[in-house]
Design an enzyme around this catalytic site. Structure first.
Site, PDB file in Angstrom:
ATOM      1  N   HIS A 148       0.820  -1.204   0.000  1.00  0.00           N
ATOM      2  CA  HIS A 148       0.000   0.000   0.000  1.00  0.00           C
ATOM      3  C   HIS A 148       0.858   1.260   0.000  1.00  0.00           C
ATOM      4  O   HIS A 148       0.570   2.229  -0.683  1.00  0.00           O
ATOM      5  CB  HIS A 148      -0.910  -0.029   1.238  1.00  0.00           C
ATOM      6  CG  HIS A 148      -1.954   1.031   1.253  1.00  0.00           C
ATOM      7  ND1 HIS A 148      -3.228   0.813   0.807  1.00  0.00           N
ATOM      8  CD2 HIS A 148      -1.903   2.320   1.655  1.00  0.00           C
ATOM      9  CE1 HIS A 148      -3.926   1.923   0.936  1.00  0.00           C
ATOM     10  NE2 HIS A 148      -3.148   2.852   1.449  1.00  0.00           N
TER      11      HIS A 148
ATOM     12  N   LYS B 159      -5.779  13.787  -7.749  1.00  0.00           N
ATOM     13  CA  LYS B 159      -5.361  12.502  -7.185  1.00  0.00           C
ATOM     14  C   LYS B 159      -6.557  11.554  -7.187  1.00  0.00           C
ATOM     15  O   LYS B 159      -7.704  11.991  -7.008  1.00  0.00           O
ATOM     16  CB  LYS B 159      -4.907  12.751  -5.744  1.00  0.00           C
ATOM     17  CG  LYS B 159      -4.667  11.503  -4.924  1.00  0.00           C
ATOM     18  CD  LYS B 159      -3.324  10.905  -5.218  1.00  0.00           C
ATOM     19  CE  LYS B 159      -3.019   9.752  -4.278  1.00  0.00           C
ATOM     20  NZ  LYS B 159      -1.649   9.288  -4.434  1.00  0.00           N
TER      21      LYS B 159
ATOM     22  N   GLU C 114      -7.669   7.532  -5.595  1.00  0.00           N
ATOM     23  CA  GLU C 114      -7.260   6.471  -4.680  1.00  0.00           C
ATOM     24  C   GLU C 114      -8.214   5.294  -4.811  1.00  0.00           C
ATOM     25  O   GLU C 114      -9.316   5.437  -5.320  1.00  0.00           O
ATOM     26  CB  GLU C 114      -7.347   6.987  -3.231  1.00  0.00           C
ATOM     27  CG  GLU C 114      -6.111   7.711  -2.755  1.00  0.00           C
ATOM     28  CD  GLU C 114      -5.047   6.756  -2.252  1.00  0.00           C
ATOM     29  OE1 GLU C 114      -5.200   5.538  -2.441  1.00  0.00           O
ATOM     30  OE2 GLU C 114      -4.058   7.237  -1.674  1.00  0.00           O
TER      31      GLU C 114
ATOM     32  N   HIS D 223     -10.184   2.246  -2.386  1.00  0.00           N
ATOM     33  CA  HIS D 223     -10.479   1.847  -1.014  1.00  0.00           C
ATOM     34  C   HIS D 223     -11.281   0.547  -1.033  1.00  0.00           C
ATOM     35  O   HIS D 223     -12.398   0.475  -0.544  1.00  0.00           O
ATOM     36  CB  HIS D 223     -11.222   2.966  -0.265  1.00  0.00           C
ATOM     37  CG  HIS D 223     -10.620   3.247   1.071  1.00  0.00           C
ATOM     38  ND1 HIS D 223     -11.363   3.474   2.191  1.00  0.00           N
ATOM     39  CD2 HIS D 223      -9.326   3.316   1.462  1.00  0.00           C
ATOM     40  CE1 HIS D 223     -10.552   3.689   3.206  1.00  0.00           C
ATOM     41  NE2 HIS D 223      -9.323   3.592   2.798  1.00  0.00           N
ATOM     42  N   ASN D 224     -10.670  -0.456  -1.626  1.00  0.00           N
ATOM     43  CA  ASN D 224     -11.392  -1.687  -1.937  1.00  0.00           C
ATOM     44  C   ASN D 224     -11.599  -2.602  -0.741  1.00  0.00           C
ATOM     45  O   ASN D 224     -12.706  -3.029  -0.456  1.00  0.00           O
ATOM     46  CB  ASN D 224     -10.640  -2.465  -3.020  1.00  0.00           C
ATOM     47  CG  ASN D 224     -10.421  -1.617  -4.260  1.00  0.00           C
ATOM     48  OD1 ASN D 224     -11.199  -0.707  -4.510  1.00  0.00           O
ATOM     49  ND2 ASN D 224      -9.395  -1.901  -5.013  1.00  0.00           N
ATOM     50  N   HIS D 225     -10.497  -2.915  -0.057  1.00  0.00           N
ATOM     51  CA  HIS D 225     -10.606  -3.886   1.037  1.00  0.00           C
ATOM     52  C   HIS D 225     -11.577  -3.406   2.118  1.00  0.00           C
ATOM     53  O   HIS D 225     -12.461  -4.155   2.517  1.00  0.00           O
ATOM     54  CB  HIS D 225      -9.218  -4.172   1.638  1.00  0.00           C
ATOM     55  CG  HIS D 225      -8.372  -5.091   0.810  1.00  0.00           C
ATOM     56  ND1 HIS D 225      -8.055  -4.836  -0.491  1.00  0.00           N
ATOM     57  CD2 HIS D 225      -7.782  -6.275   1.112  1.00  0.00           C
ATOM     58  CE1 HIS D 225      -7.292  -5.821  -0.947  1.00  0.00           C
ATOM     59  NE2 HIS D 225      -7.110  -6.710   0.009  1.00  0.00           N
TER      60      HIS D 225
ATOM     61  N   ASP E 203      -5.347  13.885   0.659  1.00  0.00           N
ATOM     62  CA  ASP E 203      -4.198  13.905  -0.253  1.00  0.00           C
ATOM     63  C   ASP E 203      -4.087  15.274  -0.905  1.00  0.00           C
ATOM     64  O   ASP E 203      -2.988  15.785  -1.140  1.00  0.00           O
ATOM     65  CB  ASP E 203      -4.372  12.838  -1.351  1.00  0.00           C
ATOM     66  CG  ASP E 203      -3.968  11.457  -0.862  1.00  0.00           C
ATOM     67  OD1 ASP E 203      -3.088  11.375   0.014  1.00  0.00           O
ATOM     68  OD2 ASP E 203      -4.529  10.464  -1.358  1.00  0.00           O
TER      69      ASP E 203
ATOM     70  N   ASP F  53      -3.557   7.211 -13.112  1.00  0.00           N
ATOM     71  CA  ASP F  53      -3.803   5.785 -13.321  1.00  0.00           C
ATOM     72  C   ASP F  53      -4.204   5.147 -12.006  1.00  0.00           C
ATOM     73  O   ASP F  53      -3.649   5.467 -10.955  1.00  0.00           O
ATOM     74  CB  ASP F  53      -2.530   5.107 -13.850  1.00  0.00           C
ATOM     75  CG  ASP F  53      -1.371   5.212 -12.867  1.00  0.00           C
ATOM     76  OD1 ASP F  53      -1.242   4.304 -12.017  1.00  0.00           O
ATOM     77  OD2 ASP F  53      -0.610   6.194 -12.926  1.00  0.00           O
TER      78      ASP F  53
ATOM     79  N   SER G  18      -3.919  -0.892  -6.462  1.00  0.00           N
ATOM     80  CA  SER G  18      -4.451  -1.715  -5.391  1.00  0.00           C
ATOM     81  C   SER G  18      -4.347  -3.153  -5.871  1.00  0.00           C
ATOM     82  O   SER G  18      -4.951  -3.516  -6.875  1.00  0.00           O
ATOM     83  CB  SER G  18      -5.909  -1.344  -5.124  1.00  0.00           C
ATOM     84  OG  SER G  18      -6.522  -2.349  -4.357  1.00  0.00           O
TER      85      SER G  18
END
Lengths: 978, 274
Positions: A261, A326, A328, A330-332, A352, A741, A781
């Site tokens: 991470h 930016k 990000e 936040h899957n888990h 961020d 990306d 991720s």
């Protein structure tokens, strides 16, 4: 039953445990003030249609679910005071009532006596989980001069239905509560206040000096460190060299700093690529360096002020202003606690932006959900129902963005069966800052100041948790990694950070995200070194181990380096935000953390940041060969309606309208537009508040979750192209674009998974260079894999999200959303025929019919510039890109958005109607301007006209606007007409 | 001198800047002050000509939207507020500010009971609406005309963005009688070439009436005509470019609403820039 009788009934049924207080309330007894725990129930109950629907999915025989609010409180209160509290703070003057329903918990709490078929379940937050209502209740009651010590809000669910005990448990666990953040009980739930979370633990020294690789691996698993074998050995040997063992805090700090991470070790790894026959065919020394940074270096765009090195990319916008961007993942966390996961995902990416001294001005969100029609009993253990994930994630995004006052202006929703076990949440943020106003050089002697909330046990170990695969027990073992955000604190943080930047009060800033202070202070101290006193860190409650304070990912915090902290503390007080000086940047290159007398951490910053051995990995290049496609004959009208109803294509207006996209007053192109506000825009535009007002920022999203399985390299091109099309339609100049990306991939230690990733990243590089659009920031991720109880892995569909950002230099020429006027000409830019391999046509037909996927097409670059030029010249009334579902879907969406018809002359083949591919647009031009368009774009093809009848005709395929609307809102059922 | 507008900030207020921009365009001098500073007595409400309570999620909507903001207003500044009303000062509350004024009892005012409940859809919703100024009180009742809306010509267009905006009152007729319904949701007819129409009752009222308010009430005034509260956000339609219809239609700017407040205290509305 009258209302009064009903209240009385509920009172008796629901509150038998509070007899003495009820009598007191009824006025027969006057009690003196005593310290007590009580519960106040507020009615009437609200019917819970969504919960009922979910219960029915689980085939639970429930006929009604009502929810009542309960406030549990502890305080020294008399009857009159309880009444004042309830009347002032809990009920509305019209239509609501209240009752005391719980006595002193030191007395045994009785189960409510239930009438047959009536079940009571109570749910409440676990102690320590963010509880804004409880905090505000205490604050307000003290403001009223009443002595309330603690308060927490719970819900009483009253259920009608004939349930067995097992079914009650299933209802509570699957429908009404989430064990990660909540507790439940049948009948009365005993209140639990935050102070009860205490559980002191001293700092431990871990004896690793004598461990062999197996022993290290055991330790790695037991503490869920997520370190590689080689890294564990390096750590062991480092401490052997020092002649001592590490503390738990040191080991956790290393695990966090070296986590996937935080360190992106797969993207920085040395990867040997083999063919599937096992022959070595190449090597990549860092995908990050070789592909992403290299693309940015090659483009060498003068508008890039900062790429990759800071918390967000920074770009020139106009004279005196820069924008920061930016995105990000936040899957888990979202898989375990959908609301909290997406909520804190938004919060994190907003910080961020604060972390580069910018003011957040827009939010984006891309949400990937699983199969909602799956029977609940087909769900693997530990996996939440996709409909519950969807509801929670959407509510979490809205709750955060709406409350911090930043418009959510762009996004996408995707569906794929793989998202059932691994839902994905991408959140992005755009910020604004005066040119050159982000200081990045902390000085020796600067104070370390932390702003925001206090630290609790919530969110410990998030960085390492999100760097590992998930399974049935993840919720249990990693539950404390997940949290709920507090957007009101973040709103205050935004105000403080912007004011601090304006007053030039800090020399460096970063957000406190994954890894908490360990990550934030650790990164800022990389070159200087720092000393921190943990005793100075504000805590929610006592009893935290030092390493927990250090690594807690308590949300809504920022860290700055300040030569003089006093004015910062004053600012924080003005805006009602917590702040504390917790240490100093030293200049001696050591990270030293004390807890009173004890030295908890003493690490060499060079070892912490540069000591990690480069990961060595193996990848197998993907096989991109495809079977020939055989021709198909179908009822294309029916197919079109099914495509429009496909969950990745259909309207998301119902979601988007729960997000405030108007606040700050700068939104120019909304996510949904057209005369009825029902048409999806391609790209959206915001005019940053406070700037000249003559320019806008366009945001476009490209995303695909199908092509990566067949050809990840081509997928990258397609996705970059889609993002670029979207900003071009929004009026951006394609000669001045920047990209983000975001990869969500499976387990990179699986060689085929990694091989696909390498190709996708390579594709990103090639597309970025071809488009002249640099990457300025990104986030990967990995380990998005659910491991079933039998050990079989279930990886996520390789998913790439590209965010394109461009500058709109003339707001007056931006095309409208949806066709505008009958009689206007419709022009197609790009080839009439598209590819059907990996298409949405195959998705709705339910199988892969083969055929090539859309390929890399360098000619699209020229087309984007041509279309942009036509827009800049003011020729284009409206435009829409050809994307999922090809020409037919694009035409239907465009017509519906404009509430007008289209008559297009095209051949009725599947490749023409539904083929997909990059660089294709539909443009609407007034007839007098058509010659000018042809002069600008000689290859443009005239397909037909806009007309006033509510019909879309594509050759022989004719559909009414009403049918399109019905299908596009997701109502069309396969096989039947709308 | 430009009239000074006090915009008080609670924890979680977030449309303060938008409201400030609108008043600035209208020719006033907006000043944003956290409640804590007002409470410390550094600034007093009486130092200002206009009071404008902004939108947002004060205290995170804990215990109901606007409740704790309303409690702050009455608990700490009750006297100052009543003084301001007695001195004839214009007061406006938008969205969360409206919710706070209702909770504080300033709207609809003494003798009335009203609630802003959860939207009928039970969801937060953000969409543009059309508002028709109310016809005001009967002609012979000069005091009590809403100073914010009486001069408006034609409908306003602006977004709503709220989850708790359904106006409920147990004496709607009385409010209608006294002309306190300052703004109502209407719809733009599709068949009649963009003419403003009443919203029919029943399911068709949504989304034109976005929250299910009784009588399509979007905003109410107190009996003095000085205090206006409304759920929609006129402060988000004060520039032409904020109109989502852009090239398709125009009009419905809400700037005149703010100008009316400025003019009422003797200020000069700025030149129209629309």
């Amino acid at each position: 039953m009258t209302v009064a009788e009903k209240s009385d009934f509920l009172w008796k049924v629901l509150c038998p445990g509070a007899g003495w207080l009820l009598r007191a309330h009824a006025g027969r007894v006057t009690t003196q003030q005593v310290e007590q725990d009580i519960g106040i129930l507020v009615g009437p109950g609200q019917t819970q249609a969504d919960a009922l629907k979910r219960a029915h999915r689980f085939a639970l025989p429930v006929t009604q679910i009502e929810a009542y609010r309960i406030v549990h409180l502890r305080g020294t209160l008399g009857v009159q005071e309880i009444e004042t509290l309830a009347e002032t703070l809990l009920v509305d003057p019209i239509g609501q009532w209240w009752r005391v329903c719980r006595g002193n918990t030191r007395d045994p709490v009785q189960e409510p006596e239930l009438e047959s078929g009536r079940i009571v379940i109570e749910t409440g937050l676990r102690p320590g989980v963010t509880d804004r209502e409880g905090v505000e209740f205490v604050r307000a009651s003290r403001q009223m001069g009443l002595k309330v010590e603690f308060a927490t809000v719970a819900t009483r669910w009253q259920i009608q239905g004939d349930l067995t005990e097992d079914q009650v448990h299933e209802l509570a666990n699957r429908v009404l509560h989430n064990e990660v953040v909540e507790r439940w009980a049948t009948g009365a739930l005993a209140p639990a206040f935050a102070d009860q979370a205490a559980r002191p633990e001293p700092t431990l020294v871990l004896d690793i000096g004598g461990l062999d690789p197996d022993g290290l691996s055991e330790l790695n698993q037991a503490r869920r460190l997520g370190l590689d074998a080689a890294e564990l050995v390096v750590i062991r040997d480092h401490f052997k060299g020092l002649g001592r063992n590490p503390t738990d805090a040191e080991l956790e700090t290393l695990a966090q700093t070296w986590s996937e991470h935080c360190a992106h070790k797969t993207f920085g790894a040395h990867i040997t690529v083999q063919s599937k026959e096992g022959e070595e065919i190449g090597a990549v020394d860092s995908m990050m360096g070789t592909f992403l940074r290299a693309a940015t270096d090659t483009v060498a765009a003068p508008w890039v002020q900062s790429a990759f090195v800071d918390n967000a990319g920074i770009l020139s916008f106009e004279d005196g202003w820069e924008v920061a961007i930016k995105a990000e993942t936040h899957n888990h966390p979202s898989a375990l606690e959908p609301f909290g996961g997406s909520n804190t995902g938004v919060g994190g990416v907003v910080r961020d932006i604060l972390g580069v001294s910018a003011k957040p001005i827009a939010i984006t969100d891309i949400l990937c959900f699983g199969d909602e029609n799956l029977s609940p009993h087909e769900l693997p253990p530990g996996v939440l129902n996709p409909s519950r994930v969807r509801e929670g994630v959407i509510a979490g995004v809205g709750d955060y963005g709406n409350k911090i006052g930043v418009p959510t202006i762009a996004g996408a929703v995707l569906h794929d069966p793989s998202y059932t076990t691994t839902p994905l949440v991408f959140a992005g943020c755009l910020g604004l800052l005066p040119s050159g106003s982000n200081p990045t050089k902390a000085q020796p002697g600067d104070s370390i100041v932390v702003f925001g909330g206090a630290v609790g046990r919530d969110g410990v170990g998030g960085a390492t948790f999100s760097s590992q695969t998930m399974g049935a027990e993840t919720a249990e073992v990693a539950g404390s990694s997940v949290q709920i955000g507090d957007p009101i604190v973040e709103k205050g943080l935004i105000d403080v950070m912007v004011a601090a930047r304006e007053a030039k009060l800090y020399t460096a800033v970063t957000d406190c995200g994954a890894g908490g202070l360990s990550s934030a202070v650790g990164e800022m101290a990389e070159e200087l070194g720092a000393e921190v006193e943990l005793g100075l860190v504000p805590r929610k409650y006592p009893g935290l181990a030092p390493w927990e304070v250090w690594l807690s990912e308590a949300q809504e915090r920022m860290v700055v380096a300040a030569p003089d902290p006093e004015p910062l503390l004053a600012l924080a007080q003005r805006w009602g935000v917590g702040a504390a000086v917790i240490g100093t940047f030293t200049g001696n290159g050591r990270l030293v953390v004390r807890d009173g007398e004890d030295v908890v951490i003493d690490l060499d910053c060079r070892f912490l940041h540069d000591g990690r051995p480069q990961r060595q990995m193996m990848a197998i290049a993907p096989d991109t060969s495809r079977p020939e496609r055989s021709p198909l004959r179908e009822d294309w009208t029916e197919v079109l309606l099914r495509l429009l109803a496909h969950p990745s294509i259909r309207s998301n207006e119902d979601i988007v309208r729960t997000f405030d996209h108007e606040i700050l007053g700068g939104t120019l192109v909304r996510p949904y537009g057209g005369p009825k506000g029902q048409g999806a825009a391609d790209g959206t535009v915001i005019v940053p508040p406070g700037t000249s007002g003559t320019r806008g920022v366009a945001i476009g999203i490209g995303v695909n979750c199908v092509l990566g399985r067949y050809n990840p390299n081509a997928m990258a091109w397609s996705v970059v192209d889609e993002a670029v099309r979207n900003v071009v339609i929004a009026g951006a100049d394609p000669a001045e674009l920047s990209l983000l990306d975001n990869f969500s991939w499976g387990d990179p230690t699986d060689q085929q998974t990694l091989g696909g990733l390498v190709e996708a990243v390579r594709g990103c590089h090639d597309a970025a260079v071809a488009f002249g659009a640099p990457f300025v920031s990104g986030k990967d991720s990995l380990y998005n894999v659910f491991v079933h109880p039998d050990g079989s892995p279930d990886p996520v569909a390789p998913t790439l999200v590209i965010t394109a950002m461009g500058i709109v230099k003339n707001l007056g020429v931006v095309p409208l959303t949806g066709v505008v006027e009958p009689g206007n000409d419709v022009w197609l830019i790009g080839p009439l025929v598209g590819s059907l391999g990996g298409s949405h046509l195959d998705a709705v037909l339910g199988r892969d019919y083969g055929g090539q996927v859309p390929g890399v097409d360098p000619d699209t670059v020229r087309r984007h510039h041509q279309v942009a030029q036509a827009i800049a010249t003011g020729l284009i009334r409206s435009a829409h890109d050809l994307s999922e579902g090809g020409l037919a879907v694009a035409a239907a969406e465009w017509a519906l958005a404009g509430d007008l018809g289209l008559a297009l002359e095209v051949p009725g083949s599947a490749e023409v109607l539904f083929g997909e591919g990059p660089g294709r647009y539909l443009l609407e031009v007034v007839p007098e301007d058509s010659l000018k368009l042809q002069a600008l774009i000689p290859e443009a093809q005239n397909l037909g006209v806009v007309h006033g009848d509510p019909l879309v005709a594509l050759g022989d395929l004719v559909v009414e606007l009403g049918e399109i609307d019905h299908a596009w809102r997701g109502h069309h059922q396969a096989g039947g007409k709308a | 001198m430009k009239p000074r507008v006090l915009i008080p900030l609670a924890l979680g207020t977030n449309r303060d800047a938008d409201l400030g921009t609108a008043f600035e365009l209208a020719g006033a001098d907006p000043i944003l002050v956290p409640l804590s500073e007002l409470r410390a007595g550094k600034t007093r409400m009486n130092d200002f000509e206009i009071l404008a309570i902004p939108g947002g999620f004060s205290y995170g909507d804990a215990l109901g939207a606007g409740r704790l903001f309303g409690l702050d207003l009455m608990g700490w500044f009750g006297d100052q507020l009543h003084e301001a009303v007695a001195a004839g000062k214009p007061i406006i509350g938008i969205c969360n500010g409206f919710q706070a004024l209702v909770r504080a009892g300033l709207l609809p005012g003494p003798g009335h009971r009203a609630v802003l409940g959860s939207n009928r859809s039970s969801r937060f919703e953000c969409r543009w609406v059309t508002l028709e100024p109310g016809s005001g009180p009967p002609k012979d009742q000069v005091p009590g005309r809403c100073l914010w809306t009486e001069s408006l010509r034609g409908p306003l267009r602006c977004p709503v963005a709220h989850g708790e905006g359904r106006f409920v009152s147990d004496d709607l007729d009385a409010l209608v009688q006294t002309g306190q319904i300052a703004l109502r949701y209407v719809r733009v007819g599709t068949s009649t070439g963009g003419i403003i129409e009443e919203i029919p009752p029943g399911p068709d009222s949504y989304p034109h009436n976005p929250n299910g308010s009784v009588g399509n009430v979007a905003g109410v005034c107190d009996s003095t005509g000085q205090v206006l509260g409304l759920m929609p956000h006129p402060e988000n339609h004060v520039f032409a470019r904020q109109d989502p219809q852009r090239g398709r239609s125009s009009g419905g700017s809400c700037l005149p609403l703010f100008e009316a407040g400025v003019v009422a205290v003797g200020g000069k509305a700025r030149m129209k820039i629309m």
